[in-house]
Enzyme design. Structure first.
Site, short mmCIF file in Angstrom:
data_model
loop_
_atom_site.label_atom_id
_atom_site.label_comp_id
_atom_site.label_asym_id
_atom_site.label_seq_id
_atom_site.Cartn_x
_atom_site.Cartn_y
_atom_site.Cartn_z
N GLU A 200 0.54 -1.09 -0.07
CA GLU A 200 -0.07 -0.21 -0.22
C GLU A 200 1.23 1.09 -0.28
OE1 GLU A 200 -2.26 0.59 3.52
OE2 GLU A 200 -3.74 -1.60 2.58
N ARG A 292 -15.91 -8.33 14.14
CA ARG A 292 -15.93 -8.23 15.88
C ARG A 292 -16.48 -6.94 16.11
NH1 ARG A 292 -11.35 -6.08 17.17
NH2 ARG A 292 -9.90 -6.44 15.86
P1 ADP Z 1 -4.14 -4.59 11.56
O1 ADP Z 1 -5.08 -5.02 11.28
O2 ADP Z 1 -3.01 -5.07 11.75
O3 ADP Z 1 -4.97 -3.13 12.54
P2 ADP Z 1 -4.64 -1.99 9.66
O4 ADP Z 1 -4.24 -2.38 8.55
O5 ADP Z 1 -6.11 -2.20 10.59
O6 ADP Z 1 -3.79 -2.90 10.33
O7 ADP Z 1 -3.42 -0.99 9.92
C1 ADP Z 1 -3.06 -0.98 11.84
C2 ADP Z 1 -2.61 0.50 11.47
O8 ADP Z 1 -0.99 0.74 10.67
C3 ADP Z 1 -3.52 1.85 10.96
O9 ADP Z 1 -4.23 1.91 11.71
C4 ADP Z 1 -2.71 3.11 10.43
O10 ADP Z 1 -2.08 3.44 12.34
C5 ADP Z 1 -1.33 2.40 10.16
N1 ADP Z 1 -1.27 1.99 8.88
C6 ADP Z 1 -2.16 1.28 7.90
N2 ADP Z 1 -2.02 1.55 6.33
C7 ADP Z 1 -0.96 3.00 6.94
C8 ADP Z 1 -1.35 2.82 4.84
N3 ADP Z 1 -1.52 2.91 4.28
N4 ADP Z 1 -0.51 4.37 5.39
C9 ADP Z 1 0.20 4.91 7.05
N5 ADP Z 1 -0.52 4.09 7.75
C10 ADP Z 1 -1.13 3.01 7.62
#
Ligand code: ADP
Length: 504
Positions: A200, A292
């Site tokens: 990403e 969830r």
């Molecule tokens: P997980 O399921 O492991 O918690 P997430 O996709 O929910 O992963 O992402 C967790 C955190 O990582 C987000 O809340 C954000 O802070 C950071 N994050 C995720 N994707 C991005 C991105 N593309 N750019 C910047 N920060 C990101």
């Protein structure tokens, strides 16, 4: 309504669900591991059944055994809480096939949203904006570099099966790619048994804003508004609030409609959360849907007046949602996660016996906890012990109230995140709401290194002297801050609480 429900979880969330059941007149069955035989959730339930040794792979993750217990005890439904079995498609299906009701989404919806790549494909098809990136796993570092070239650095490698920030790596230059991909794959394989990793664009300076959705079996899907979860350490949330300073009523409506569209596209039922990144220009991008109950659900409950856990159970029992589509949040709610981690020591996990616990009370304060005086905190499970949640009319009032409540909180015997939360609440940038997901990492060194405010220091010294007197011979008798002095205890009330704690 069901007459009996089994809770396939432990700690604060098991107690939260038991409370909801009691108010609904539903009897409860708790399950527990050997390590939890004395745990508060075991006594809170109407019945409790031991399901195995301490490691969760031999207890809380044994879905088949838990289903057997439900059948044997006559429970009609199983609530998985969060973590453990809550997002396992096979478990939702196995519960259904056993003729029981899973309090959560159907297995088809979990499958559609379970992997981040599958969820991105679904979101794109539903017209939901996603973070620029791929929707398939990477073959190798060369492919990853070619894709990163297209989006521009930095990029983020993410595990398709990810959760809890695991299997995630920021890559700032092509030279870092091969090593980061290897590391992300290894971590993903270890944590999830699946080493699929995709790319990403790494968004700089966004907020994490998520929308709580709730859907019944009659076709109603509602947004319950946003939660601001930008205060994160290592991609893990530490403090959450509702609403968000960055979300206007118009943006709330647009984000809500987008989340509802994603939920509908997945055939979603029950409570779920659509996570978004909100950039500085007000653009938002879908991250994932958590299928969830979330840890931070209480802040939404406090500003909407809706008991989400009760409604999860009512929906599972076939009831219809009675709420209007346009809910306006009332007042402000903040949650601090109280963990058994030592902020002054790199958040190192702390274990031991809780010699004394004094829980904050008073106006607008809610404590969702899974511990008590005498509890043993081990290293087998998540370090989150409890959540302290406050409600007040405005954000400023909520911050003041949380600060007051944290000062009442006394945990003797183990280190906790209490001091960390106090410092964040005193921080001028936090108080202005000038937070984004990278804010805490940047600010942390000055926060945990900071001395207690001047006015508290003298009284802290008095407290330390008082305690030193009673302290002799006691191991780790009171919370200690980074400089090794007694944590500031400024009110006679706090001092009394701590003195009481030290009475033999
Ligand atoms: P997980 O399921 O492991 O918690 P997430 O996709 O929910 O992963 O992402 C967790 C955190 O990582 C987000 O809340 C954000 O802070 C950071 N994050 C995720 N994707 C991005 C991105 N593309 N750019 C910047 N920060 C990101």
């Amino acid at each position: 309504m069901f007459t009996k429900l089994l809770i396939a979880n432990r700690g604060e969330i098991a107690i939260r669900i038991i409370r909801a059941c009691r108010e609904l007149g539903v009897r409860t069955v708790a399950v527990y591991s050997d390590a939890d035989a004395q745990a508060p959730h075991v006594r809170a339930a109407d019945e409790a059944v031991n399901i195995g040794p301490a490691p969760s792979t031999q207890s809380y993750l044994l879905g088949e055994r838990i289903i057997e217990v439900a059948k044997r005890t006559g429970a009609q439904a199983i609530h998985p809480g969060y973590g453990f079995l809550s997002e396992r498609e096979w478990f939702s299906r196995a519960v259904r096939e056993a003729g029981l009701v899973f309090v959560g989404p159907p297995p088809e919806a979990i499958a559609a949203l379970g992997s981040k790549t599958a969820a991105r494909q679904l979101a794109i098809a539903a017209g939901v904006p996603v973070v620029p990136g791929t929707t398939e796993g990477l073959r190798d570092a060369a492919e990853a570099e070619a894709i990163a070239e297209r989006y521009g650095y930095p990029v983020l490698l993410k595990a398709a099966a990810g959760g809890g920030g695991k299997g995630m790596r920021v890559v700032r230059a092509p030279s870092e790619m091969a090593g980061a991909l290897d590391a992300a794959r290894r971590e993903a394989q270890n944590a999830f048994g699946d080493d699929t990793v995709y790319v990403e664009k790494y968004i700089v300076g966004p907020r994490h804003v998520e929308i709580q959705v709730i859907a019944d079996t009659h076709g109603t899907v509602l947004s319950l508004g946003e939660r601001e979860c930008s205060v994160q350490r290592r991609h893990q949330k530490m403090i959450e609030e509702a609403p968000s300073v960055a979300v206007s009523p118009a943006l709330r409506k647009r984000m809500g409609e987008t989340a509802v569209a994603a939920a509908r596209a997945a055939g979603y039922v029950n409570a779920g959360t659509c996570e978004f990144l909100l950039d500085q220009e007000g653009n938002f991008y879908f991250l994932e849907m958590n299928t969830r109950l979330q840890v931070e659900h209480p802040v939404t409950e406090l500003v909407t007046g809706i008991d989400i856990v009760q409604w999860q159970i009512r929906i599972a029992a076939g009831e219809k949602l009675p709420f209007p589509a346009d809910l306006t949040p009332r007042g402000w709610a903040i949650e601090c996660r109280i963990t058994s981690e030592d902020p002054s020591n790199g958040f190192l996990p702390s274990a031991g016996r809780i010699e004394y616990l004094h829980v904050p009370t008073g106006p607008g304060v809610r404590w969702d906890g899974g511990i008590e005086t005498g509890s043993t905190v081990g290293l087998h499970y998540d370090p989150m012990l409890a959540k302290l949640i406050v409600w007040a009319a405005t954000r400023d009032d909520a911050i003041a109230r949380m600060h007051r409540a944290l000062r009442e909180l006394t945990v003797v015997g183990i280190e906790t995140s209490r001091e960390f939360h106090l410092r964040v609440l005193e921080d001028e940038e936090f108080r202005r709401g000038a937070i984004e997901i990278q804010w805490l990492e940047r600010r942390l060194p000055s926060l945990v290194g900071a001395a207690a405010p001047e006015s508290q220091v003298t009284l802290a010294a008095v407290a330390a002297a008082l305690l030193a007197d009673r302290d002799r011979g006691m191991r780790r008798a009171a919370p200690v801050n980074g400089s090794g002095t007694q944590a500031p205890a400024t009110t006679p009330w706090e001092l009394a609480a701590r003195r009481d704690a030290l009475r033999p």
